[in-house]
Write an enzyme that holds these catalytic residues in place. Structure first.
Site, PDB file in Angstrom:
ATOM      1  N   GLY A  51       2.307   3.367   7.328  1.00 29.47           N
ATOM      2  CA  GLY A  51       3.258   2.528   6.607  1.00 29.47           C
ATOM      3  C   GLY A  51       3.882   3.238   5.437  1.00 29.47           C
ATOM      4  O   GLY A  51       4.188   2.621   4.408  1.00 29.47           O
ATOM      5  N   ASN A  53       6.803   4.612   5.204  1.00 34.13           N
ATOM      6  CA  ASN A  53       8.267   4.599   5.158  1.00 34.13           C
ATOM      7  C   ASN A  53       8.808   3.725   4.042  1.00 34.13           C
ATOM      8  O   ASN A  53       9.982   3.831   3.666  1.00 34.13           O
ATOM      9  CB  ASN A  53       8.830   4.117   6.503  1.00 34.13           C
ATOM     10  CG  ASN A  53       8.343   2.717   6.844  1.00 34.13           C
ATOM     11  OD1 ASN A  53       7.147   2.445   6.767  1.00 34.13           O
ATOM     12  ND2 ASN A  53       9.254   1.846   7.237  1.00 34.13           N
ATOM     13  N   THR A  54       7.978   2.858   3.481  1.00 33.25           N
ATOM     14  CA  THR A  54       8.453   1.951   2.443  1.00 33.25           C
ATOM     15  C   THR A  54       7.269   1.437   1.626  1.00 33.25           C
ATOM     16  O   THR A  54       6.102   1.638   1.984  1.00 33.25           O
ATOM     17  CB  THR A  54       9.208   0.760   3.067  1.00 33.25           C
ATOM     18  OG1 THR A  54       9.821  -0.012   2.027  1.00 33.25           O
ATOM     19  CG2 THR A  54       8.279  -0.132   3.862  1.00 33.25           C
ATOM     20  N   GLY A  55       7.562   0.758   0.529  1.00 38.85           N
ATOM     21  CA  GLY A  55       6.542   0.071  -0.254  1.00 38.85           C
ATOM     22  C   GLY A  55       5.438   0.950  -0.786  1.00 38.85           C
ATOM     23  O   GLY A  55       5.647   2.107  -1.175  1.00 38.85           O
ATOM     24  N   GLY A  57       2.884   2.401   0.676  1.00 39.84           N
ATOM     25  CA  GLY A  57       2.616   3.612   1.436  1.00 39.84           C
ATOM     26  C   GLY A  57       3.541   4.751   1.082  1.00 39.84           C
ATOM     27  O   GLY A  57       3.132   5.923   1.047  1.00 39.84           O
ATOM     28  N   SER A 156      -6.797  -6.952   0.685  1.00 38.42           N
ATOM     29  CA  SER A 156      -6.126  -7.868  -0.243  1.00 38.42           C
ATOM     30  C   SER A 156      -7.143  -8.831  -0.827  1.00 38.42           C
ATOM     31  O   SER A 156      -8.142  -9.176  -0.174  1.00 38.42           O
ATOM     32  CB  SER A 156      -5.037  -8.658   0.481  1.00 38.42           C
ATOM     33  OG  SER A 156      -4.525  -9.693  -0.348  1.00 38.42           O
ATOM     34  N   TYR A 182      -2.960 -13.853   7.752  1.00 35.00           N
ATOM     35  CA  TYR A 182      -3.029 -12.631   6.955  1.00 35.00           C
ATOM     36  C   TYR A 182      -4.364 -12.576   6.207  1.00 35.00           C
ATOM     37  O   TYR A 182      -5.022 -11.526   6.170  1.00 35.00           O
ATOM     38  CB  TYR A 182      -1.864 -12.599   5.971  1.00 35.00           C
ATOM     39  CG  TYR A 182      -1.855 -11.412   5.041  1.00 35.00           C
ATOM     40  CD1 TYR A 182      -1.406 -10.163   5.476  1.00 35.00           C
ATOM     41  CD2 TYR A 182      -2.283 -11.537   3.716  1.00 35.00           C
ATOM     42  CE1 TYR A 182      -1.382  -9.067   4.620  1.00 35.00           C
ATOM     43  CE2 TYR A 182      -2.262 -10.454   2.856  1.00 35.00           C
ATOM     44  CZ  TYR A 182      -1.818  -9.227   3.311  1.00 35.00           C
ATOM     45  OH  TYR A 182      -1.804  -8.143   2.463  1.00 35.00           O
TER      46      TYR A 182
END
Length: 299
Positions: A51, A53-55, A57, A156, A182
């Site tokens: 992950g 590619n964004t955020g 990560g 989380s 989630y």
């Protein structure tokens, strides 16, 4: 002190209370560990960040690159909801890489519509837990040969709201709201991380899980417009940026303080805290881990 924003966001009339709560909690938050002050040298180390590619990560990967002065960076496609994609990804890694020192399982999603993947798994559980579980399992031998090595699973604080029902893996008996799925997957993350750590004792490979904080990322992209708007409205003032949210992950992956520490759960300020009681049940952990092994081995 952490909070479960998801409960409030499902009731728009609570938006003002959310603003007040966020302000109070942010004012109480102590300053976290600063990765810029970390003397760890990553030159010559190999790391995988899912992950990226964004955020969160993305900033974890950028930090690793800066710490290692490494221009040899590869972007490889990986869909953790597909076990075939996970296997193809790991085959490439094992073919091309001779060592692996850090594995960060960061990729995940919230608010996915209920559906069954071609593997016969519920998509949220496949994306957030079983895909990363298989990825880790397939890379374990490489991690052991590269020891000391670390496995970092981004979970989380929402795992406190999760429950364990093994039929959920197949999409059965899911009567809760979508966001609760989630929470369930994040609970499985923490449970299986603890059992993995137990199994890896003496190998030089550690495994820990963490809560990155309430972070302004694309995690809400699968929700409705109203929920996304409220998340954005509160987040621009009070939530962590993706760069700030990456700190606890980087801490678990590279800091000297965590050297040799395994089977633990860290909060968004890089503090060692206890996870939910279900995540501390060793018998449940063995049962969950073995079921995940069977589910992923057959597919």
């Amino acid at each position: 002190m952490e909070w479960l924003w998801t409960d409030i966001f499902w009731h728009p009339l609570w938006a003002f209370s959310t603003l007040i709560l966020a302000f109070v909690l942010r004012s109480q938050r102590r300053g976290p560990w600063d990765p810029r002050a970390c003397p760890v040298e990553l030159k010559g180390k190999t790391a995988i960040v899912t992950g990226a590619n964004t955020g969160i990560g993305k900033f974890v990967a950028l930090d690793f690159r800066a710490a290692g002065g490494n221009q040899d960076v590869h972007l490889r496609p990986l869909d953790t909801s597909s076990l075939a994609s996970v296997r193809a990804f790991t085959e490439g890694v094992l073919r091309e890489e001779e060592q692996l020192h850090i594995l960060v399982n960061n990729a995940g999603a919230s608010g996915l519509s209920r559906q069954i993947t071609p593997d016969g798994l519920e998509v949220s559980f496949a994306t957030n837990h079983l895909g990363p579980f298989l990825l880790t399992s397939l890379l374990l031998d490489l991690l052991k040969r590269s020891a000391p090595a670390r496995i970092v699973n981004v979970a989380s604080v929402s795992h406190w709201k999760g429950v364990v029902d093994f039929s959920h893996y197949r999409g059965e008996n899911l009567t809760d709201k979508i966001y609760k799925m989630y929470c369930h997957t994040k609970l499985h993350n923490v449970i299986c991380t603890n059992e993995l750590a137990r199994r890896l004792q003496g190998t030089g490979v550690t495994a820990n899980s963490l809560h990155p904080g309430v972070v302004m990322t694309e995690v809400m992209r699968h929700y409705g417009r109203l929920v996304r708007f409220l998340f954005f409205l509160v987040g621009i003032f009070f939530f962590k940026s993706a760069e700030e949210g990456a700190v606890s992950t980087i801490y678990c992956a590279v800091s000297e303080e965590v050297e040799g520490v395994t089977g633990k759960y860290f909060d968004s300020d890089c503090a060692l805290v206890l996870p939910a009681p279900l995540a501390r049940d060793p018998a449940l952990a063995v049962k969950d881990f073995e079921l995940c092994e069977r589910l992923t081995a057959k597919l």
